[in-house]
Design a protein around this motif. Structure first.
Motif, PDB file in Angstrom:
ATOM      1  N   ALA A   1     -17.516  11.456  -2.775  1.00 27.24           N
ATOM      2  CA  ALA A   1     -17.985  10.083  -3.039  1.00 27.24           C
ATOM      3  C   ALA A   1     -17.281   9.481  -4.252  1.00 27.24           C
ATOM      4  O   ALA A   1     -17.176   8.260  -4.369  1.00 27.24           O
ATOM      5  CB  ALA A   1     -19.495  10.086  -3.257  1.00 27.24           C
ATOM      6  N   LEU A   2     -16.803  10.332  -5.147  1.00 27.75           N
ATOM      7  CA  LEU A   2     -16.171   9.832  -6.375  1.00 27.75           C
ATOM      8  C   LEU A   2     -14.657   9.997  -6.386  1.00 27.75           C
ATOM      9  O   LEU A   2     -13.962   9.410  -7.210  1.00 27.75           O
ATOM     10  CB  LEU A   2     -16.759  10.565  -7.600  1.00 27.75           C
ATOM     11  N   TRP A   3     -14.143  10.820  -5.472  1.00 23.67           N
ATOM     12  CA  TRP A   3     -12.707  11.151  -5.471  1.00 23.67           C
ATOM     13  C   TRP A   3     -11.881   9.904  -5.183  1.00 23.67           C
ATOM     14  O   TRP A   3     -12.220   9.100  -4.312  1.00 23.67           O
ATOM     15  CB  TRP A   3     -12.464  12.202  -4.399  1.00 23.67           C
ATOM     16  N   THR A   4     -10.800   9.738  -5.910  1.00 19.03           N
ATOM     17  CA  THR A   4      -9.850   8.646  -5.618  1.00 19.03           C
ATOM     18  C   THR A   4      -8.431   9.181  -5.709  1.00 19.03           C
ATOM     19  O   THR A   4      -8.159  10.169  -6.413  1.00 19.03           O
ATOM     20  CB  THR A   4      -9.977   7.468  -6.600  1.00 19.03           C
ATOM     21  N   PHE A   5      -7.535   8.519  -5.021  1.00 19.89           N
ATOM     22  CA  PHE A   5      -6.101   8.812  -5.101  1.00 19.89           C
ATOM     23  C   PHE A   5      -5.401   7.511  -5.434  1.00 19.89           C
ATOM     24  O   PHE A   5      -5.506   6.525  -4.709  1.00 19.89           O
ATOM     25  CB  PHE A   5      -5.590   9.361  -3.768  1.00 19.89           C
ATOM     26  N   ARG A   6      -4.686   7.501  -6.557  1.00 18.29           N
ATOM     27  CA  ARG A   6      -4.119   6.260  -7.088  1.00 18.29           C
ATOM     28  C   ARG A   6      -2.591   6.290  -7.010  1.00 18.29           C
ATOM     29  O   ARG A   6      -1.983   7.325  -7.261  1.00 18.29           O
ATOM     30  CB  ARG A   6      -4.575   6.116  -8.541  1.00 18.29           C
ATOM     31  N   ILE A   7      -2.015   5.145  -6.659  1.00 20.01           N
ATOM     32  CA  ILE A   7      -0.557   4.991  -6.669  1.00 20.01           C
ATOM     33  C   ILE A   7      -0.216   3.781  -7.516  1.00 20.01           C
ATOM     34  O   ILE A   7      -0.827   2.710  -7.347  1.00 20.01           O
ATOM     35  CB  ILE A   7      -0.004   4.786  -5.246  1.00 20.01           C
ATOM     36  N   TRP A   8       0.734   3.946  -8.422  1.00 21.08           N
ATOM     37  CA  TRP A   8       1.132   2.823  -9.274  1.00 21.08           C
ATOM     38  C   TRP A   8       2.581   3.013  -9.739  1.00 21.08           C
ATOM     39  O   TRP A   8       3.235   3.985  -9.381  1.00 21.08           O
ATOM     40  CB  TRP A   8       0.177   2.666 -10.450  1.00 21.08           C
ATOM     41  N   GLY A   9       3.064   2.062 -10.512  1.00 26.56           N
ATOM     42  CA  GLY A   9       4.434   2.142 -11.016  1.00 26.56           C
ATOM     43  C   GLY A   9       5.380   1.303 -10.176  1.00 26.56           C
ATOM     44  O   GLY A   9       5.042   0.184  -9.782  1.00 26.56           O
ATOM     45  N   GLU A  10       6.540   1.884  -9.868  1.00 21.18           N
ATOM     46  CA  GLU A  10       7.594   1.153  -9.155  1.00 21.18           C
ATOM     47  C   GLU A  10       7.281   1.086  -7.658  1.00 21.18           C
ATOM     48  O   GLU A  10       7.969   1.685  -6.829  1.00 21.18           O
ATOM     49  CB  GLU A  10       8.950   1.828  -9.399  1.00 21.18           C
ATOM     50  N   ALA A  11       6.239   0.340  -7.332  1.00 18.84           N
ATOM     51  CA  ALA A  11       5.806   0.192  -5.943  1.00 18.84           C
ATOM     52  C   ALA A  11       5.267  -1.220  -5.748  1.00 18.84           C
ATOM     53  O   ALA A  11       4.667  -1.783  -6.667  1.00 18.84           O
ATOM     54  CB  ALA A  11       4.734   1.220  -5.603  1.00 18.84           C
ATOM     55  N   GLU A  12       5.482  -1.765  -4.550  1.00 21.07           N
ATOM     56  CA  GLU A  12       4.994  -3.124  -4.258  1.00 21.07           C
ATOM     57  C   GLU A  12       3.467  -3.162  -4.246  1.00 21.07           C
ATOM     58  O   GLU A  12       2.852  -4.143  -4.648  1.00 21.07           O
ATOM     59  CB  GLU A  12       5.517  -3.598  -2.890  1.00 21.07           C
ATOM     60  N   ASN A  13       2.865  -2.078  -3.774  1.00 20.14           N
ATOM     61  CA  ASN A  13       1.408  -2.061  -3.621  1.00 20.14           C
ATOM     62  C   ASN A  13       0.780  -1.009  -4.528  1.00 20.14           C
ATOM     63  O   ASN A  13       1.014   0.177  -4.326  1.00 20.14           O
ATOM     64  CB  ASN A  13       1.042  -1.719  -2.173  1.00 20.14           C
ATOM     65  N   GLU A  14       0.011  -1.450  -5.486  1.00 16.17           N
ATOM     66  CA  GLU A  14      -0.795  -0.478  -6.238  1.00 16.17           C
ATOM     67  C   GLU A  14      -1.998  -0.151  -5.365  1.00 16.17           C
ATOM     68  O   GLU A  14      -2.666  -1.045  -4.850  1.00 16.17           O
ATOM     69  CB  GLU A  14      -1.238  -1.077  -7.574  1.00 16.17           C
ATOM     70  N   ILE A  15      -2.263   1.115  -5.194  1.00 14.74           N
ATOM     71  CA  ILE A  15      -3.282   1.541  -4.232  1.00 14.74           C
ATOM     72  C   ILE A  15      -4.286   2.449  -4.913  1.00 14.74           C
ATOM     73  O   ILE A  15      -3.926   3.252  -5.784  1.00 14.74           O
ATOM     74  CB  ILE A  15      -2.615   2.307  -3.055  1.00 14.74           C
ATOM     75  N   GLU A  16      -5.540   2.308  -4.506  1.00 14.38           N
ATOM     76  CA  GLU A  16      -6.526   3.327  -4.875  1.00 14.38           C
ATOM     77  C   GLU A  16      -7.316   3.663  -3.620  1.00 14.38           C
ATOM     78  O   GLU A  16      -8.105   2.844  -3.136  1.00 14.38           O
ATOM     79  CB  GLU A  16      -7.457   2.837  -5.990  1.00 14.38           C
ATOM     80  N   TRP A  17      -7.044   4.829  -3.059  1.00 19.57           N
ATOM     81  CA  TRP A  17      -7.709   5.253  -1.834  1.00 19.57           C
ATOM     82  C   TRP A  17      -8.952   6.071  -2.145  1.00 19.57           C
ATOM     83  O   TRP A  17      -8.951   6.882  -3.086  1.00 19.57           O
ATOM     84  CB  TRP A  17      -6.778   6.141  -1.001  1.00 19.57           C
ATOM     85  N   SER A  18      -9.963   5.890  -1.316  1.00 20.92           N
ATOM     86  CA  SER A  18     -11.133   6.778  -1.355  1.00 20.92           C
ATOM     87  C   SER A  18     -10.788   8.040  -0.561  1.00 20.92           C
ATOM     88  O   SER A  18      -9.774   8.087   0.156  1.00 20.92           O
ATOM     89  CB  SER A  18     -12.346   6.088  -0.734  1.00 20.92           C
ATOM     90  N   TRP A  19     -11.640   9.031  -0.609  1.00 23.31           N
ATOM     91  CA  TRP A  19     -11.441  10.257   0.171  1.00 23.31           C
ATOM     92  C   TRP A  19     -11.385   9.930   1.667  1.00 23.31           C
ATOM     93  O   TRP A  19     -10.510  10.402   2.387  1.00 23.31           O
ATOM     94  CB  TRP A  19     -12.553  11.256  -0.138  1.00 23.31           C
ATOM     95  N   GLU A  20     -12.302   9.061   2.100  1.00 25.01           N
ATOM     96  CA  GLU A  20     -12.360   8.689   3.517  1.00 25.01           C
ATOM     97  C   GLU A  20     -11.061   7.995   3.939  1.00 25.01           C
ATOM     98  O   GLU A  20     -10.504   8.280   5.000  1.00 25.01           O
ATOM     99  CB  GLU A  20     -13.556   7.752   3.731  1.00 25.01           C
ATOM    100  N   GLN A  21     -10.577   7.089   3.090  1.00 23.90           N
ATOM    101  CA  GLN A  21      -9.332   6.379   3.402  1.00 23.90           C
ATOM    102  C   GLN A  21      -8.142   7.338   3.428  1.00 23.90           C
ATOM    103  O   GLN A  21      -7.278   7.243   4.301  1.00 23.90           O
ATOM    104  CB  GLN A  21      -9.086   5.262   2.373  1.00 23.90           C
ATOM    105  N   PHE A  22      -8.117   8.253   2.476  1.00 24.64           N
ATOM    106  CA  PHE A  22      -6.988   9.191   2.433  1.00 24.64           C
ATOM    107  C   PHE A  22      -6.987  10.083   3.674  1.00 24.64           C
ATOM    108  O   PHE A  22      -5.941  10.361   4.260  1.00 24.64           O
ATOM    109  CB  PHE A  22      -7.021  10.031   1.147  1.00 24.64           C
ATOM    110  N   CYS A  23      -8.185  10.505   4.065  1.00 23.74           N
ATOM    111  CA  CYS A  23      -8.291  11.387   5.243  1.00 23.74           C
ATOM    112  C   CYS A  23      -7.862  10.679   6.530  1.00 23.74           C
ATOM    113  O   CYS A  23      -7.518  11.336   7.517  1.00 23.74           O
ATOM    114  CB  CYS A  23      -9.724  11.892   5.404  1.00 23.74           C
ATOM    115  N   ALA A  24      -7.888   9.354   6.526  1.00 23.61           N
ATOM    116  CA  ALA A  24      -7.529   8.597   7.730  1.00 23.61           C
ATOM    117  C   ALA A  24      -6.015   8.392   7.864  1.00 23.61           C
ATOM    118  O   ALA A  24      -5.547   7.896   8.887  1.00 23.61           O
ATOM    119  CB  ALA A  24      -8.239   7.237   7.704  1.00 23.61           C
TER     120      ALA A  24
END
Lengths: 195, 73
Positions: A36-59
């Motif tokens: 419920a609290l886990w997140t996966f974050r992407i940032w830096g030299e990318a067009e889209n900064e992303i923060e995925w939930s566990w459910e989103q990452f699993c999909a």
């Protein structure tokens, strides 16, 4: 636990010995996983900064990789099956910019590892949920571990939870502590003074 | 003659004690890691290469700072 048949097997890099088990080693405590609290974050030299939930990452779409695994402490584990989203998929979703040359992979307790983008974009690099068909156990990096088969295992970040795309190289946790920046097992790149 | 590799081997031994600490008594592993770092530090004085000595001293300091954090967790 260790086998000494490495002389016959060209898949075993120099200075390594085979293990039938899977030693557990890491530089921090095992983090607690709460989906419920886990997140996966992407940032830096990318067009889209992303923060995925566990459910989103699993999909995310998954790939399967069969690969060997080499630890700088001297053991190798052959014929591992991994499954999860490829790094290529992560980079595609992030819209990694042409200016990006490297990435830092993040984990809890301040752990990082740096890897050049061309290595991460190899077809055998993935964020794995499983090992040999079973969910990755927490001590082996579950719920999610980066797998970079062609580098020593400290680059295969346990408990991975973020990617920072960079337009330059930036040494990670062990790379700042005297270990090799590239870490290619067949070249036996273990220490920074070999660079 | 002592070489930088001799010193780093002791630092590496400290690293391995920390990395395998989850399999055993962590406090004992951290104590042994500190002992390896103390051995490495003692060996530093025998190094003729001043630059290597400074770099390795920095590596030992980093490990001690890491251990201080781990011991509080």
């Amino acid at each position: 636990m260790f086998r000494r048949t490495e002389e016959q097997d060209p898949r075993v890099p120099p200075g390594q010995r085979l293990t039938r088990g899977w030693p557990v080693l890491h530089a921090s405590p095992v983090p607690k996983f709460n989906p419920a609290l886990w997140t996966f974050r992407i940032w830096g030299e990318a067009e889209n900064e992303i923060e995925w939930s566990w459910e989103q990452f699993c999909a995310l779409p998954r790939i399967k990789v069969h690969a060997d695994f080499h630890c700088v402490t001297g053991w190798s584990k052959l014929d591992n099956d991994w499954e999860g989203p490829s790094f290529r998929e992560i980079a595609k979703q992030a819209g990694v910019k042409p200016s990006a040359t490297h990435a830092l992979i993040y984990a809890p307790y301040g752990y990082t590892a740096n890897v050049p983008l061309d290595v991460l974009m190899d077809e055998d690099v993935l964020f794995s949920f499983s090992h040999n068909g079973e969910p990755l156990t927490p001590e082996h990096g579950g719920p999610l571990r980066l797998i970079v088969p062609k580098r020593y295992a400290w680059k295969s970040v346990k408990w991975a939870n973020g990617v920072q795309f960079l337009e330059h190289d930036s040494r990670g946790y062990w790379e700042e502590r005297g270990y090799h920046n590239r870490a290619e097992p067949f070249a036996e790149e273990r220490y920074s003074w070999q660079e | 003659m002592t070489t930088p590799m001799d010193v780093f081997r002791l630092i590496e031994r400290a690293d391995e004690r920390v990395k395998y600490a989850q399999n055993r008594d962590a406090k004992d592993a951290y104590r042994q890691a500190r002992e390896s770092l103390a051995e490495a530090e003692a060996l530093l004085e025998a190094l003729e290469d001043v630059r290597a000595r400074a770099g390795l001293r920095d590596q030992i300091s980093k490990r001690r700072a890491d251990l201080a954090i781990l011991e509080q967790q």
